[in-house]
Every structure is written in C-alpha cells, then in structure tokens.
Design a protein around this motif. Structure first.
Motif, short mmCIF file in Angstrom:
data_model
loop_
_atom_site.label_atom_id
_atom_site.label_comp_id
_atom_site.label_asym_id
_atom_site.label_seq_id
_atom_site.Cartn_x
_atom_site.Cartn_y
_atom_site.Cartn_z
N UNK A 6 0.83 -1.20 0.00
CA UNK A 6 0.00 0.00 0.00
C UNK A 6 0.87 1.26 0.00
N UNK A 7 1.86 1.26 0.88
CA UNK A 7 2.77 2.41 0.95
C UNK A 7 3.47 2.63 -0.38
N UNK A 8 3.99 1.54 -0.95
CA UNK A 8 4.78 1.68 -2.18
C UNK A 8 3.93 2.14 -3.36
N UNK A 9 2.67 1.70 -3.40
CA UNK A 9 1.79 2.14 -4.49
C UNK A 9 1.55 3.65 -4.40
N UNK A 10 1.30 4.13 -3.18
CA UNK A 10 1.07 5.57 -3.01
C UNK A 10 2.36 6.33 -3.28
N UNK A 11 3.46 5.77 -2.83
CA UNK A 11 4.75 6.44 -3.02
C UNK A 11 5.08 6.56 -4.52
N UNK A 12 4.64 5.60 -5.30
CA UNK A 12 4.88 5.68 -6.76
C UNK A 12 4.16 6.90 -7.35
N UNK A 13 3.02 7.26 -6.77
CA UNK A 13 2.32 8.47 -7.21
C UNK A 13 3.14 9.70 -6.80
N UNK A 14 3.65 9.64 -5.59
CA UNK A 14 4.41 10.78 -5.07
C UNK A 14 5.68 11.05 -5.88
N UNK A 15 6.35 9.99 -6.29
CA UNK A 15 7.60 10.16 -7.03
C UNK A 15 7.36 10.31 -8.54
N UNK A 16 6.11 10.28 -8.96
CA UNK A 16 5.80 10.48 -10.36
C UNK A 16 5.91 9.23 -11.23
N UNK A 17 6.20 8.09 -10.58
CA UNK A 17 6.26 6.85 -11.36
C UNK A 17 4.88 6.39 -11.80
N UNK A 18 3.87 6.77 -11.01
CA UNK A 18 2.49 6.43 -11.37
C UNK A 18 1.66 7.71 -11.35
N UNK A 19 0.58 7.72 -12.15
CA UNK A 19 -0.32 8.88 -12.17
C UNK A 19 -1.43 8.77 -11.15
N UNK A 20 -1.63 7.58 -10.63
CA UNK A 20 -2.67 7.39 -9.63
C UNK A 20 -2.53 6.02 -9.01
N UNK A 21 -3.07 5.87 -7.79
CA UNK A 21 -3.03 4.58 -7.10
C UNK A 21 -4.45 4.11 -6.80
N UNK A 22 -4.67 2.81 -6.96
CA UNK A 22 -5.97 2.21 -6.64
C UNK A 22 -5.73 1.08 -5.66
N UNK A 23 -6.56 1.01 -4.60
CA UNK A 23 -6.44 -0.08 -3.64
C UNK A 23 -7.81 -0.56 -3.22
N UNK A 24 -7.94 -1.88 -3.04
CA UNK A 24 -9.18 -2.43 -2.50
C UNK A 24 -8.98 -2.79 -1.02
#
Lengths: 333, 333
Positions: free
Chosen positions: B77-95
């Motif tokens: 969960x942390x790493x998915x959100x962090x990918x948004x923060x560092x610009x590696x991802x444009x958005x994070x989705x979690x169930x």
C-alpha cells in the motif's frame, strides 16, 4: 387533525385502531364543521368520540417558533397536547408539523425530571424483525450524557413494544472498532458499558438492517439523515422495480404471476406499517404520524400511543433513569 | 493488491479497465509469487505491467496507526502511493483497508495547499442519474470552512466525471428550511451562497435520490452513516425480493418471465457500477475500491483513477480553491 391527508383518512385510521382496541375513546381536535359530518360515516368511532372545535390550525411549513406564537392555547395541536397534560387524554397523536409538535410538547408537558433533551424514536424493519432508532430529529448533536439518556429511553420503549426483558442496545457509529467515531459517541460507549443496560457496542448503518439489535442510539442530525436516506433508497428501488416490470411483454407477464410476492415486498417496506414517531423523555405520550400516512398508518400510530400509555412508559423511564444514574455514580465512587 | 477478494479478481478487473483505456500501463504492488504466475492468464495486462514485490501487506482490520507503523516504506500500500508521489504512477488504486489507505496517503502525498482535511467522494445512483457525495468518512465533524472546501473539491470532481460546466451543489441537512441544521452547516451555506459556486441550498437524505443535485456535501460521520444505511436498505430489499419471488409457484413462474428486468434492477443498484471512493484534497490521485468488488467493480475504480489523473484534478482543485478564497475575501472587504 392536520397532516397532508384529509380528515376522512384520519378518521378511517382511528376507526381501525378502535376496532383493534375497543376499550378506547377519543377526543378529536380540529374544525368541527369538517369533522362532525364526516363522523357520520364512522358510527363506531362517533359513539366513543368527542369533537373539540378549534379555529386555529398549524400549517405543515410553519417554523416551531411561529407555531408557538400563532397556535398557543388556540390551535388543535396545542389543545390535543394540553388534554394529555390535564389528564383528559392518555396520549396525543398528530400527523401535523413535527417541529411544531415537538416544540409545543416541550412547552406544555415539559421533559421528565433529569432528561436534558427529548428524542423521537422510530421503528425500522430489519432482516430479522424490527428495531427502534432514536433520535430521529428532536436533538441536533449530542453529549455523551444525552446519548446515555437516549439509550435508557430506547430501552424502556423497546421493552414495552417488543415485550423484551433486556433489549440489545447499540450506538450508531462509522466503524465497529473502539477507536472510531466522535468523542461523545466514544464517551457514551464507556457510560453504557459501565451501566446495567444490555449494551452491545457499535453498529454501522448497514448493520442496522441485519437485525440482532433492538435499539440503535444516535443524535437527531445523523438519525434524521439515516431515516430519510433509507426512505429515499426504498422509494427509488420501488420505482425501478415498477419500471423494469413494465419494460417488456415478458416482464409484464412475469409481474402478473409474481405480483402477490411483490405486493408482500411493498407491504414489508411500507413505512405505514411501523408508522409512529414516539416522543420520548416528556411527561406524557405524544406520537407523530407520517403526514402522508394511509388509514392503516394512522391506525398503527394511534395503537402505539395506546400501548405506550397503557404501559405507563413515561413513569418507567423516569424510574429507570434514576436507578441508572445512581448506579453510574456508585460505580464512579 | 489487498481487499477481500483474491488477486485474480483484481487482475481480471484491471484487464477490463485496460481494454477500455488501452493507453495505460500498470505497476502492481504485492506478493510477486502470487501475482506473477496469475498474470499468465491475462496476457494483455502482462504486456503493460511491472510487478513490484512487497513482503508486507496491510490487514483489512488494522488500525491506521498500526498500519503506518507496520507498513511504512515496506508495504504494498505504501509503495503504491509512493509511486504516485515520485511520479512513477499517475494514480493509485487499492481495495484494501480504507483507514490505512487514507492515513498513508496523507503522510506520503500531503494535503493540497490550503486544504485542512481530505475527503472521500462516492458516486451514488439517483432516479435521474448519478450524484457525488462527500465526505464518506475521512473527516469526522466539520467546520464551515471544511464544508466549503469539500464543496470546491466536489465541484472539480463532478465537472470532470460528469462533464458539467457548473455542477449543482447542495449541503446535506435535516430540513430544507434555513433555520435547520448545525451551526457549521448554516455558516457553510452562507459561505457557499456568497461564492461563485452553483450552490442550490439544502437537500435531505431522501432528496439525494430524486436527482437534480450533482454534488452533496456533508461531514464524514454523517456521510458514512448515510452510505452504509443506503447499502443496508438496498441489500435488505434485494433479499426480500429474492425471497418473495421464490415464495410460491406463481411467483417463481413470474420470476422466470421478469428476470431480465429484475437483473436490470440489480445492475442499477450494484455498488460496483459506481465503485471507487475518490480521495480528494491530496497532492495526487488515490482511489479506494470496495473490498469485495467484482472484476467490473475493480475496473470502474481503475478507470476513475485514469480519468481523474488525465484531467489533472488535483491541480484544478488547488487553482479553484485559491480563486474561491480570494473571491470570498474580496466579498468580505
């Protein structure tokens, strides 16, 4: 005799209640020129009713403060509540303006000794039966002490109407974990845990309908939003159901076969079947019926008032509250 | 890749989203030993995905504070959100766990400049279409200023997902009269009336479903109770419907003919169709999917994240908020 329906609907409802509780008599407050001729259609009711003419009626959209100014002493609503206060009636039922009814009830009957704020309790259908929810809009926001008093009042009410020895009581919250919710809700949980009430912790909005809880306690803002939201969803789903069952020839044929069952569903979700917002915490019985209730809805509100008055609920709440508070004080010493 | 469903359901959902938005690529955070072999079943997804192995997962019943301690840096969960923060991802989705997701999002992404508290926005079905409701549980209680900020965020969100120029915004209240409600709600109404937002006054719980309102603003406690109550009623009515349609031979025959229509009703009320709690007020896009969502539900949450990221919603909210506050200050001078 107010509400969105006409006087005839109200009289038809009272007549149904009378058939179920034949030992009852009625005082009817309203426009005698309208009520008296209509009563001819309901001979059983006429035989046990007294019509009290009132010139003034409270409009459905009047603010409580306006209603108190405009309808003090003279209005049918005031006089009906006053009849409870003077002992001429054992309970009052109105399909009129809720805010005005609560405001007048507070002025005329006063709250029970020790009760800070009154509450309105509603009966909701669940998967397994019914549950009492309070407050439905009398008190906006609440302290821990108010939630506790609501629980005591809900307990007394559920014991009477459900015939339970020890109703299961929950606080409405946004999670079942201990850490969630507002400070007052969390403090109320501590008070309730320390009390001899059958407190079962928190319940969430969807948990109400699973059944297994007899009394759900919340403040009037949240309770009113939950009540209206539930009504809104039920209405929307009924409308969709009607629409899809008319959407094709096959669906229409299906509806012809299934209509008995679908009628049963409507019946189950019909707010009239549990109609009656019980005003709790006052020196006397006052019940608010849905403004647009059918005769059956009016009847269930009237029967609720009869039941609660016959069981002397206000006295029981006063005694229970005293005991609970002594108990709490003792536990804190 | 958490939630109540297994990883395969999530991958199936992401594959559906990819089919609708073929220009998307994915970073998948979770247990690579589970994900990598499963990906073989989804060749289109495999072609555009990178699996990032994480040893730590956040449990569904972990408290936010526990999740932060336990899952800092290491959890999926942390790493998915962090990918948004560092610009590696444009958005994070979690169930996964909502409270943990919000807590981590706040720590990692921080709230937008000027935003006091984030909000979770949900999309509800109405008689006439859909409406955005916020807050669904991020912020308990609210000041007038917070309600105002929720309205600005809801406005930006509704403009993107509904394609509206000027969404109609209401405050959730327990009456439509000006005198009702808590002080913060009443003060928020004054702020909104003075703003250039398309503020349409108060709406009650049942009014939400009549349609005609694009954004309904409330605090997280009331919003969460309303959401769960609505889900509870819908589930109870579906259960009743199923029961009555099996209650007799006639009803069963009826069901055979009407099942297309009844399937349409279920489809309409299916929370998966509007699945996706959008986190608003953060420096980045995070969407919470229902824990028990079907592949279609996961897909709609993923597509929501894509849509909102493509429209640079966070930037728009920041700009709009600045403008609104300047405007308010000017009007008060």
């Amino acid at each position: 005799m107010g509400g969105d329906r006409d006087a005839e609907t109200v009289l038809a409802g009272v007549t149904i209640a009378l058939a179920h509780r034949p030992d009852t008599s009625f005082l009817l407050f309203g426009d005698s020129e309208e009520i008296t001729p209509l009563l001819e259609k309901f001979p059983t009711l006429k035989a046990v009713s007294e019509v009290h003419h009132c010139d003034v009626a409270i409009d459905m959209d009047m603010k409580p403060s306006q209603a108190l100014r405009h309808g003090r002493k003279t209005s049918s609503m005031w006089q009906a509540i006053d009849a409870v206060n003077t002992g001429k009636a054992d309970g009052a039922v109105s399909a009129g303006n809720t805010g005005a009814l609560m405001a007048m009830s507070k002025v005329i009957l006063k709250t029970l000794n020790g009760i800070e704020r009154p509450a309105i309790a509603a009966i909701w259908p669940t998967m397994k039966g019914e549950t009492v929810l309070l407050d439905m809009g009398a008190t906006i926001g609440g302290s821990a002490e108010q939630y506790f008093q609501f629980a005591v009042m809900g307990d007394a009410y559920a014991r009477i109407i459900f015939g339970l020895e020890s109703p299961r009581i929950c606080l409405l919250n946004i999670g079942v974990e201990e850490m969630k919710g507002t400070d007052s809700v969390k403090q109320a949980a501590e008070l309730l845990t320390a009390s001899s009430l059958n407190f079962c912790g928190y319940v969430e909005g969807d948990g109400i309908f699973q059944g297994g809880v007899d009394v759900v306690v919340t403040d009037g803002f949240t309770g009113n939003v939950a009540l209206k939201t539930a009504e809104g969803v039920a209405k929307m789903m009924s409308a969709y159901l009607k629409q899809v069952l008319r959407s094709s020839v096959f669906a229409r044929i299906g509806y012809l076969f299934a209509r008995g069952g679908i009628g049963a569903l409507r019946e189950r979700m019909n707010p009239d079947n549990a109609n009656g917002g019980m005003f709790l915490g006052l020196n006397g019985v006052v019940v608010k019926s849905h403004g647009g209730a059918s005769p059956e809805g009016i009847a269930s509100a009237v029967e609720l008032a009869i039941e609660v008055a016959a069981n002397k609920m206000s006295d029981k709440i006063a005694v229970e509250l005293d005991e609970m508070e002594e108990e709490l004080l003792a536990s804190q010493e």
